[in-house]
Design an enzyme around this catalytic site. Structure first.
Site, short mmCIF file in Angstrom:
data_model
loop_
_atom_site.label_atom_id
_atom_site.label_comp_id
_atom_site.label_asym_id
_atom_site.label_seq_id
_atom_site.Cartn_x
_atom_site.Cartn_y
_atom_site.Cartn_z
N LYS A 202 0.88 -1.18 0.00
CA LYS A 202 0.00 0.00 0.00
C LYS A 202 0.91 1.22 0.00
CE LYS A 202 -1.78 3.02 2.13
NZ LYS A 202 -1.49 4.45 1.79
N GLY A 255 7.16 5.47 7.91
CA GLY A 255 6.34 6.68 7.91
C GLY A 255 6.57 7.45 9.19
N SER A 256 5.58 8.21 9.58
CA SER A 256 5.74 9.07 10.76
C SER A 256 5.69 8.23 12.04
CB SER A 256 4.64 10.12 10.79
OG SER A 256 3.39 9.47 10.87
N GLY A 260 3.20 5.18 12.97
CA GLY A 260 3.89 3.93 13.32
C GLY A 260 3.38 3.35 14.62
N GLU A 277 9.95 1.83 10.67
CA GLU A 277 11.03 2.77 10.37
C GLU A 277 10.38 4.15 10.39
OE1 GLU A 277 14.28 4.17 10.15
OE2 GLU A 277 14.23 1.99 10.09
N GLU A 414 10.55 16.69 14.81
CA GLU A 414 10.84 16.46 13.38
C GLU A 414 9.99 17.43 12.56
OE1 GLU A 414 9.58 12.77 11.45
OE2 GLU A 414 11.57 12.66 10.55
P1 ADP Z 1 2.97 11.21 6.48
O1 ADP Z 1 2.31 11.88 7.65
O2 ADP Z 1 4.35 11.64 6.31
O3 ADP Z 1 2.17 11.17 5.22
P2 ADP Z 1 2.22 8.64 7.48
O4 ADP Z 1 3.00 7.96 8.53
O5 ADP Z 1 0.88 9.14 7.85
O6 ADP Z 1 3.17 9.72 6.90
O7 ADP Z 1 2.04 7.68 6.22
C1 ADP Z 1 2.92 6.65 5.87
C2 ADP Z 1 2.10 5.54 5.27
O8 ADP Z 1 1.22 5.02 6.24
C3 ADP Z 1 1.22 5.97 4.09
O9 ADP Z 1 1.20 4.95 3.12
C4 ADP Z 1 -0.14 6.12 4.75
O10 ADP Z 1 -1.22 5.97 3.85
C5 ADP Z 1 -0.10 5.00 5.74
N1 ADP Z 1 -1.05 5.15 6.87
C6 ADP Z 1 -1.54 6.28 7.40
N2 ADP Z 1 -2.37 6.01 8.43
C7 ADP Z 1 -2.40 4.67 8.57
C8 ADP Z 1 -3.08 3.76 9.46
N3 ADP Z 1 -3.88 4.19 10.42
N4 ADP Z 1 -2.87 2.44 9.30
C9 ADP Z 1 -2.03 1.98 8.34
N5 ADP Z 1 -1.39 2.77 7.47
C10 ADP Z 1 -1.56 4.11 7.57
#
Ligand code: ADP
Length: 527
Positions: A202, A255-256, A260, A277, A414
């Site tokens: 995804k 991701g963030s 995470g 990560e 960050e």
């Molecule tokens: P950013 O805030 O930098 O966009 P995120 O950590 O929100 O980073 O996103 C990283 C990835 O995690 C993206 O592919 C996003 O769609 C996905 N994501 C966001 N929220 C969720 C969630 N609740 N469960 C699983 N994946 C998620």
């Protein structure tokens, strides 16, 4: 997630792209589907979201399937169906397909780089590097098809053989961010595949095209149907459904730190494996004996490459007071020469940030920094949104705060944008204390000509990556990548260490004595 893009997704959904002024433009826009069980299919609801160019949001890069929980479930089912056959295909045979994939990525490198610049903004040189990293990762990791080493060890009983082998974990869910939209998916996908797992990926909603390119290349390489599946869409519901699905044995997430934590909790609920990560607040330490010009180049590259949107970005620079004034003057002078613009223009040094939410967040931090007396804005600080080059994109000036106190928010949190904080220090010991004094532990660097200082810092910094006389960015695929504290949860990607994420150990005992031998109970004597 970008609210602007979310709103667009809603309006774009189900509209006929051939009617109405604005929609007419969309007629020329290519539509991309999910990849499930070897077929390119629309989402269950038939909806799409638009992928916009952050350098010029009038440019719609593509319409992508807006996946629902149902789409994710279908993709998981497809990966489940393919799992057994893929596991049983010998690893060297799996690797052959991956070597073929590497050749394909190499062939399309230029096109993939230009697609990437268009969808996420970083300059062409950097997107070329991103694709190259995927190529390097593919060739390097495919080599594991003929290794995937286990080990043998003596057994404590006679006529007994002991060994340990790696086995695939099963079905893996890969959730990836937008800042390295091909490199990061490859770091997860390639090791998962060589180890014998099937996957559902995804990608981030801001950059589905680069993952589409990678997955399309997998199809061209002949990776069998169902082994690699892709669903595009938002974290909720697509990522969330994947994370919570009972058949997904492992989630590999980048991701963030906030997201995470949510992913980790969802995995913990059902005892799924989870590798994370996440964020960073990386530091460059500049000692009084440093080659200052080199340190400036490293700082500029580390702080403003990818517009500061790297988890390894140099967002703090701790500089010895003896060279502080000189360093700041040189840094500011250099930063003011940086050209901000469309990453597709070869004259550009710093591209846009990813979306409107990122602009708000970064400008918010710049305001926070300006409000406090303990820091001074020395360069940048503005959003650029006028003139033909900037009016339709998300541009922010490379920004330098100086005289920053280590406990300030801009030195602790960050920012993920083109902003760096310069902090004065009296000694190496103090520099290391400041450097370690954040919640993250990804990357750190020191500039010094003194080998003793370099080793002292190398030993005392609690980070996953450390550089001497080089910036905080620039990881290579054959070394482990990851961080301590709030950056990760103990796993490492890349290197051979990534195999510990995508395999589980199986200890095997073979007793050829022909009798019952009880370890820890039966005595074994010399006679
Ligand atoms: P950013 O805030 O930098 O966009 P995120 O950590 O929100 O980073 O996103 C990283 C990835 O995690 C993206 O592919 C996003 O769609 C996905 N994501 C966001 N929220 C969720 C969630 N609740 N469960 C699983 N994946 C998620």
């Amino acid at each position: 997630m970008s609210q602007a893009k979310k709103a667009l997704a809603k309006t774009a959904a189900k509209q006929t792209p051939t009617r109405g002024g604005k929609r007419l433009r969309a007629a020329a826009v290519k539509t991309y589907f999910n990849y499930i069980g070897g077929e390119w299919v629309a989402s269950a609801g038939g909806d799409f979201f638009e992928n916009l160019n952050p350098a010029d949001t009038r440019d719609v890069v593509g319409r992508f399937a807006l996946s629902t929980a149902e789409d994710v479930t279908r993709a998981v089912d497809a990966a489940k169906n393919a799992a057994e056959k893929w596991r049983l295909l010998p690893a060297p045979r799996r690797a052959e397909l991956l070597f073929r994939l590497g050749e394909i990525l190499l062939r399309y490198k230029e096109r993939f780089a230009s697609d990437m610049t268009r969808e996420m903004g970083k300059v062409l040189k950097e997107t070329g590097g991103d694709v190259q990293e995927a190529i390097d990762c593919t060739f390097y990791t495919a080599g594991e098809g003929r290794r995937l080493h286990g080990f043998t060890t003596p057994a404590e009983m006679p006529d007994k053989f002991a060994m340990c082998v790696r086995q695939p974990v099963g079905l893996c869910g890969l959730i990836t961010p937008w800042n390295f939209p091909m490199a990061i998916p490859s770091w997860k996908l390639i090791p998962a595949l060589v180890c014998g797992n099937t996957v559902v990926i995804k990608p981030a909603e801001d950059t589905p095209l680069s993952t589409y390119n990678l997955v399309k290349a997998c199809e061209e390489a002949g990776i069998p149907a169902g082994v690699v599946n892709m669903v595009t869409g938002y974290g909720d519901p697509a990522g969330k459904t994947l994370t919570g699905h009972k058949d997904v044995r492992l989630i590999s997430f980048t991701g963030s730190t906030a997201t995470g934590r949510i992913v980790a909790s969802a995995c913990a609920e059902r005892n799924a494996i989870c590798s994370l990560e996440m964020g960073g607040k990386n530091v460059i330490m500049v000692m009084e004996d440093a080659d200052l010009d080199l340190a400036i180049e490293g700082t500029v590259w580390g702080a403003f490459g990818t517009s500061g949107q790297r988890c390894t970005a140099s967002s703090r620079v701790v500089v010895h007071k003896k060279v502080y004034k000189k360093f700041v003057a040189k840094l500011v002078e250099r930063v003011q020469t940086l050209r901000v613009g469309n990453g597709a223009d070869p004259q550009t040094d710093v591209g846009p940030v990813i979306n409107a939410d990122a602009v708000s967040k970064i400008m918010g931090y710049i305001e926070v920094g300006q409000r406090e007396d303990r820091a001074r804005l020395a360069a940048g600080g503005n959003r650029l949104d006028t003139g033909a080059a900037h009016a339709n994109g998300f541009f922010i000036e490379p920004t330098v705060f100086v005289d920053v106190a280590p406990e300030m928010r801009i030195a602790q949190e960050e920012i993920f944008g083109p902003v760096t904080a310069v902090i004065p220090t009296n000694s190496l010991e103090e520099a290391v204390e400041i450097a370690n004094g954040v919640r993250y532990g990804l990357s750190a660097a020191i500039y010094t000509q003194d080998v003793n200082r370099a080793f002292r810092a190398m030993n005392d910094m609690y980070t996953g990556i450390f550089y001497v006389n080089s910036s905080t960015i620039g990881a290579e695929v054959h070394l482990p990548f990851g961080g301590t504290k709030a950056t990760g949860n103990g796993h490492r990607e890349a290197g051979t260490q990534v195999l510990d994420i995508f395999t589980e150990w199986k200890s095997i005992y073979v007793d050829y004595s022909g009798k019952l031998q009880r370890a820890q109970i039966d005595e074994v004597n010399f006679e």
